[in-house]
Design a protein around this motif. Structure first.
Motif, PDB file in Angstrom:
ATOM      1  N   GLU A  98       0.827  -1.207   0.000  1.00 47.38           N
ATOM      2  CA  GLU A  98       0.000   0.000   0.000  1.00 47.38           C
ATOM      3  C   GLU A  98       0.861   1.257   0.000  1.00 47.38           C
ATOM      4  N   MET A  99       1.856   1.310  -0.853  1.00 45.99           N
ATOM      5  CA  MET A  99       2.794   2.430  -0.819  1.00 45.99           C
ATOM      6  C   MET A  99       2.973   2.944  -2.236  1.00 45.99           C
ATOM      7  N   CYS A 100       2.706   4.212  -2.437  1.00 43.48           N
ATOM      8  CA  CYS A 100       2.884   4.808  -3.746  1.00 43.48           C
ATOM      9  C   CYS A 100       4.312   5.325  -3.882  1.00 43.48           C
ATOM     10  N   GLY A 101       4.644   5.787  -5.081  1.00 45.38           N
ATOM     11  CA  GLY A 101       6.009   6.231  -5.322  1.00 45.38           C
ATOM     12  C   GLY A 101       6.391   7.455  -4.531  1.00 45.38           C
ATOM     13  N   SER A 102       5.462   8.369  -4.327  1.00 46.40           N
ATOM     14  CA  SER A 102       5.791   9.586  -3.577  1.00 46.40           C
ATOM     15  C   SER A 102       6.039   9.283  -2.110  1.00 46.40           C
ATOM     16  N   CYS A 103       5.299   8.312  -1.546  1.00 50.78           N
ATOM     17  CA  CYS A 103       5.516   7.956  -0.147  1.00 50.78           C
ATOM     18  C   CYS A 103       6.818   7.185   0.030  1.00 50.78           C
ATOM     19  N   CYS A 104       7.222   6.431  -0.995  1.00 47.96           N
ATOM     20  CA  CYS A 104       8.440   5.633  -0.872  1.00 47.96           C
ATOM     21  C   CYS A 104       9.658   6.525  -0.713  1.00 47.96           C
ATOM     22  N   ALA A 105       9.608   7.707  -1.326  1.00 46.39           N
ATOM     23  CA  ALA A 105      10.761   8.598  -1.237  1.00 46.39           C
ATOM     24  C   ALA A 105      10.912   9.212   0.142  1.00 46.39           C
ATOM     25  N   CYS A 106       9.871   9.154   0.983  1.00 44.30           N
ATOM     26  CA  CYS A 106       9.932   9.775   2.309  1.00 44.30           C
ATOM     27  C   CYS A 106      10.617   8.894   3.339  1.00 44.30           C
ATOM     28  N   TYR A 107      10.781   7.609   3.060  1.00 45.64           N
ATOM     29  CA  TYR A 107      11.356   6.673   4.016  1.00 45.64           C
ATOM     30  C   TYR A 107      12.639   6.090   3.443  1.00 45.64           C
ATOM     31  N   PRO A 108      13.633   5.832   4.297  1.00 42.31           N
ATOM     32  CA  PRO A 108      14.869   5.190   3.818  1.00 42.31           C
ATOM     33  C   PRO A 108      14.573   3.839   3.188  1.00 42.31           C
ATOM     34  N   TYR A 109      15.172   3.603   2.069  1.00 40.83           N
ATOM     35  CA  TYR A 109      14.902   2.400   1.281  1.00 40.83           C
ATOM     36  C   TYR A 109      16.213   1.694   1.020  1.00 40.83           C
ATOM     37  N   ASP A 110      16.279   0.430   1.358  1.00 36.60           N
ATOM     38  CA  ASP A 110      17.491  -0.372   1.208  1.00 36.60           C
ATOM     39  C   ASP A 110      17.232  -1.426   0.141  1.00 36.60           C
TER      40      ASP A 110
END
Length: 508
Positions: free
Chosen positions: A477-489
């Protein structure tokens, strides 16, 4: 021949929790004290003399080492407690929906840990008696502030006619209750110090081992107690000065100019300016927290210009507008934390998650109330609204009278839940810093250690565990704009980059 009854072999003793874990069982066998030095006895004569290294106290035999079993147990407890937090962070099955936060599940809220020994728990319980009276600070403050806002709105809207002393009485009673809490905390600290000094005089003293348990707990309790005591004193002085200013308005021979609003805010100015300077110059705070202090300082300056200097370009709506900015920042931060828990970045406990929802409801009510006050001030300056409260619609009257007290009450209950949860976690895990292993990642320049799982200190939430998102959590349930707000590994991108980068004859 006489036969004897065959007795079944005795069952082996049940393994302790620490002995079922292979890592802790290995650690338990490694932490073994040296054998006690006993005076050997000759079979036919007097006891043999002890060697020179066993002689002490002016040539007298030292005899047996005092209480080696207790020292072994303390060393084992200290080593096991250093692993508690790191093991809880990598425990199996504590996903974001379980709300364990790396401690325990929702069933017990993080209370209790089978790795703890009785003596460790007793040390923590004795140290946390200093913090126990301070847990109810937020309940006392929120309850008094809710009653104060209700009385203040009733007097401002001319529903009731009460003296200002009655309006401020709940706040003064709250200060008295806080003083009692701090007194109980100080008395508990004095008793704990007296008991610790008495224990140091014993021969089997283990204070150097217990110190690793109670010192971090005492530091946290003292830090929280000193902060709340200083803030309570400053706010109490501000309330007394404001009461004197409002009493001067009631006097016909005085127009209230003897005490200005700027002078009444003297106890508050050093706090706001100190936090502002600390955030801008020392850069120890996040940018959003610095923006909050800027907005609060701007609101105080505008209120001083409006009241003391009768500035015509400043309205009460303009004074309240920076506070709306503060609430919007709080709402966005709460949304970031709660949604981060939903997608798996933050690992909030059940109490922290409940506090997040209560904070959100409190902020929404406060935004509605302040927005309505700003609009009413604008219409009042244009002459488009009546000043009679009973002529307003019923919904507006209900909103004005209940939004403020409900907002403060929800905020106080959420803060109390976080404080209680923090108290339980300190009892279960202690106050030592968590030992968090770092993750190795293969990059074009070689292996690099990166932080994977950690603990962050978030205001009004306490210690919050977090873990960067990976490819398995990218579709929740995560869109592309929200993904950029959290650290992603994403390890696949690093491996593909490494595979496409030619090596130059050296090992990566």
């Amino acid at each position: 021949p006489r036969t004897h009854a065959q007795h079944p072999p005795a069952a082996p003793p049940p393994l302790q929790y620490s002995e079922r874990d292979p890592l802790l069982r290995n650690l338990r066998h490694r932490i073994t004290p040296p054998p006690p030095i006993l005076a050997s006895k000759s079979p036919t004569g007097p006891p043999l003399p002890l060697p020179a290294f066993a002689m002490s106290n002016g040539g007298l035999p030292a005899g047996r080492v005092p209480d080696t079993g207790s020292g072994r147990k303390h060393r084992l407890n200290a080593a096991m407690n250093s692993l508690n937090k790191s093991m809880s962070l990598r425990s199996d099955g504590d996903g974001p929906e379980e709300g364990s936060g790396g401690v325990r599940g929702e069933a017990d809220g993080g209370r209790g840990d089978p790795l703890l020994m009785n003596d460790v728990r007793s040390v923590r319980r004795a140290a946390l008696t200093v913090m126990s009276p301070l847990v109810y600070t937020w309940l006392i403050i929120s309850g008094a502030a809710a009653i104060f806002l209700l009385l203040l709105l009733a007097v401002t809207l001319r529903i009731l006619t009460l003296p200002y002393a009655i309006v401020l009485l709940p706040l003064w009673l709250a200060h008295a209750a806080l003083f009692v809490c701090h007194f109980l905390s100080a008395r508990a600290l004095s008793r704990f110090i007296t008991r610790a000094n008495a224990n140091r005089q014993r021969l089997d003293v283990a204070d150097h081992l217990d110190r690793t348990e109670y010192l971090p707990l005492l530091q946290r309790a003292l830090k929280f107690g000193l902060k709340t005591a200083a803030l309570s004193t400053c706010v109490l002085i501000f309330e007394i000065v404001m009461y004197m200013k409002m009493r001067s308005y009631e006097d016909d021979s005085n127009d209230g100019d003897t005490i200005t609003l700027g002078s009444a805010l003297v106890p508050i100015w050093p706090i706001i300016l100190g936090l502002l300077i600390d955030g801008i110059l020392c850069k120890t705070q996040h940018l959003l927290r610095v923006a909050v202090w800027v907005f609060i300082c701007a609101s105080m300056v505008l209120a001083t210009l409006k009241v003391d200097y009768a500035a015509t370009f400043v309205s009460w709506g303009l004074v309240i507008l920076p506070l709306e900015g503060v609430l919007l920042i709080c709402a966005s931060s709460l949304g970031y934390i709660v949604y981060g828990h939903r997608i798996g970045y933050f690992r909030l406990t059940s109490a922290q998650l409940m506090a997040g929802w209560l904070y959100s409801a409190s902020v929404i009510l406060a935004i509605l109330l302040l927005g309505f006050i700003v609009e009413m001030d604008r219409r009042g300056r244009q002459g488009n609204v009546t000043t009679d409260f009973w002529e307003w619609p019923h919904a507006i009257r209900l909103l004005l009278l209940t939004a403020g007290p409900m907002s403060v009450s929800l905020f106080g209950v959420g803060a109390w839940a976080v404080a209680k949860d923090e108290f339980n976690r300190l009892m279960a895990l202690g106050g030592q810093a968590a030992v968090i292993p770092m993750k190795l990642r293969l990059e074009p320049n070689g292996w690099t250690s990166v932080q994977s799982v950690g603990v962050a200190m978030i205001p009004m939430f306490g210690e919050v565990s977090f873990e960067p998102l990976d490819s398995t959590k990218s579709d929740i349930e995560m869109c592309g704009s929200c993904c950029a707000c959290y650290p992603y590994d994403d390890e696949t991108e690093v491996l593909e980059t490494t595979a496409s980068t030619p090596t130059t004859g050296r090992l990566a």
